[in-house]
Write an enzyme that holds these catalytic residues in place. Structure first.
Site, mmCIF file in Angstrom:
data_model
loop_
_atom_site.group_PDB
_atom_site.id
_atom_site.type_symbol
_atom_site.label_atom_id
_atom_site.label_comp_id
_atom_site.label_asym_id
_atom_site.label_seq_id
_atom_site.Cartn_x
_atom_site.Cartn_y
_atom_site.Cartn_z
ATOM 1 C CB CYS A 71 -52.478 55.338 5.267
ATOM 2 S SG CYS A 71 -51.147 55.631 4.069
ATOM 3 C CB CYS A 75 -51.042 49.881 -0.247
ATOM 4 S SG CYS A 75 -49.817 51.192 -0.521
ATOM 5 C CB CYS A 78 -52.201 48.629 3.673
ATOM 6 S SG CYS A 78 -51.741 49.416 5.233
ATOM 7 C CB CYS A 115 -38.888 48.574 12.820
ATOM 8 S SG CYS A 115 -39.147 49.325 11.200
ATOM 9 C CB CYS A 148 -35.193 49.897 11.353
ATOM 10 S SG CYS A 148 -35.731 49.874 9.629
ATOM 11 C CB CYS A 208 -34.585 47.537 5.904
ATOM 12 S SG CYS A 208 -35.775 46.260 6.395
ATOM 13 N NE ARG A 278 -36.337 41.825 9.768
ATOM 14 C CZ ARG A 278 -36.269 43.040 9.236
ATOM 15 N NH1 ARG A 278 -37.356 43.679 8.850
ATOM 16 N NH2 ARG A 278 -35.090 43.623 9.079
#
Length: 361
Positions: A71, A75, A78, A115, A148, A208, A278
């Site tokens: 990616c 972040c 991550c 998802c 999702c 979400c 969740r």
């Protein structure tokens, strides 16, 4: 806080939640500051709210990692981030057939929502085409499952395209407070995340959005992000706990305890009484043996593995739910069935006294 004051606080929070009223900042901060010896009282109060809106049901969600690693965003939490040296699996887009097979197995195991996730800053139009084909294929194979999608920052019009092919929801977490956001990411900002959730809502997708905890945030940061999320009014709120992967800037950060995790979950139940809360990534690592208590607050979990880390075995999740007196959503007909006997746990002692092996101490 005295026991009487805590009881009054929790009664007030329960009454407000059941009436659809928002808690105050100070009330939520007091929950986070509750002494460890009083956490069961906090869980019991949050459970009253959870039971009113969701009864004994636990909704199972399942992650399909369609594209892993590499990616361009930074972040800090991550393992797929720019510069990560975490030894995770890295691969480009899986096929729709692979995604359908994975999703079908999860639905057979009890998942109600699948998802579809892909690493990256955000989807190109070609990516939307690819994911749309996968959404359609999953819906055709398992028509009653919710789908999702989580692809990063959305551009105008992309949510509408996903909705048109049958996607039900879009996930994009705020992750932490606006004030703290620059400490965990520099390649995009808090406002970018808020805008993506708004795009999802405007495009007809169920929003979400949640957060990650254990990244050095203060109690004020926790309450700030809870209020920011409340402004977005998400239908489901994933509460993640940092998995401190080696090879990331937050490696070695182990500041959560099981009781702190329960207090955080309670804050989100009081803030989102009738939304899906969740217990998400990192629950096994940080809640540990107290995972069943989390079910008295949260009404949903992920089944099986996460994006780049392994979760509790699916059969372990199902046993935990049954043993705690809950029922998997969609299997309410089995709600009165007793938990399965665990014959496999019976083992004849062959160590310690009377043997040549050391005792189990």
């Amino acid at each position: 806080m005295t026991p009487t004051a805590l009881d009054d606080l929790l009664d007030s929070l329960v009454s407000a939640a059941l009436a659809g009223e928002r808690p105050t900042r100070e009330q939520l901060l007091e929950v986070l500051r509750a002494p460890d010896e009083d956490v069961l009282d906090v869980v019991a109060a949050a459970s009253r709210v959870r039971r009113r809106f969701f009864g004994r049901r636990v909704k199972l969600n399942y992650l399909v990692n369609m594209k892993s690693g590499l990616c361009p965003e930074d972040c800090g939490y991550c393992s797929q981030r720019l510069g990560s040296t975490s030894e995770i699996m890295k691969y480009s887009w899986i096929s729709s057939d692979e995604a359908v097979q994975d999703a079908t197995r999860a639905v057979a195991a009890g998942a109600r929502r699948v998802c579809l996730v892909a690493s990256g800053r955000g989807p190109s139009d070609r990516d939307i085409d690819r994911v749309s084909a996968t959404v359609s294929a999953i819906k055709e194979a398992t028509s009653d499952v919710e789908v999702c999608v989580c692809l990063g920052l959305l551009k105008p019009g992309q949510a509408e395209r996903l909705s048109e092919v049958g996607a039900d929801a879009y996930n994009h977490n705020l992750n932490t407070s606006e004030q703290n956001y620059g400490d965990i990411c520099t390649t995009h900002g808090f406002d970018d995340r808020v805008q993506t959730v708004e795009h999802a809502k405007q495009g007809g997708l169920s929003p979400c959005s949640g957060a990650i905890f254990g990244m050095g945030e203060s109690d004020d940061d926790i309450v700030d992000v809870a209020f920011a999320l409340r402004e977005l009014d998400p239908d489901s709120v994933p509460v993640n706990f940092l998995i401190p992967f080696d090879g990331t800037p937050l490696a070695g950060r182990w500041e959560l305890t099981p009781l702190r995790c329960l207090r955080i979950l309670a804050v989100f139940r009081f803030m989102f009484p009738d939304s899906e809360v969740r217990a998400s990534g990192g629950r096994e690592i940080h809640l540990r043996t107290l995972q069943p208590l989390a079910l008295h607050i949260a009404n949903a979990i992920f089944l099986g593995d996460y994006l780049t880390s392994e979760g509790q075995a699916g059969e372990g999740d199902l046993a935990m739910i049954a043993d705690a007196g809950f029922v998997v959503e969609g299997a309410e007909d089995d709600a009165d069935a007793a938990p399965a006997a665990r014959h496999d746990l019976v083992a004849v002692r062959r160590r310690g006294l009377g043997s040549s092996l050391p005792a189990n101490t």
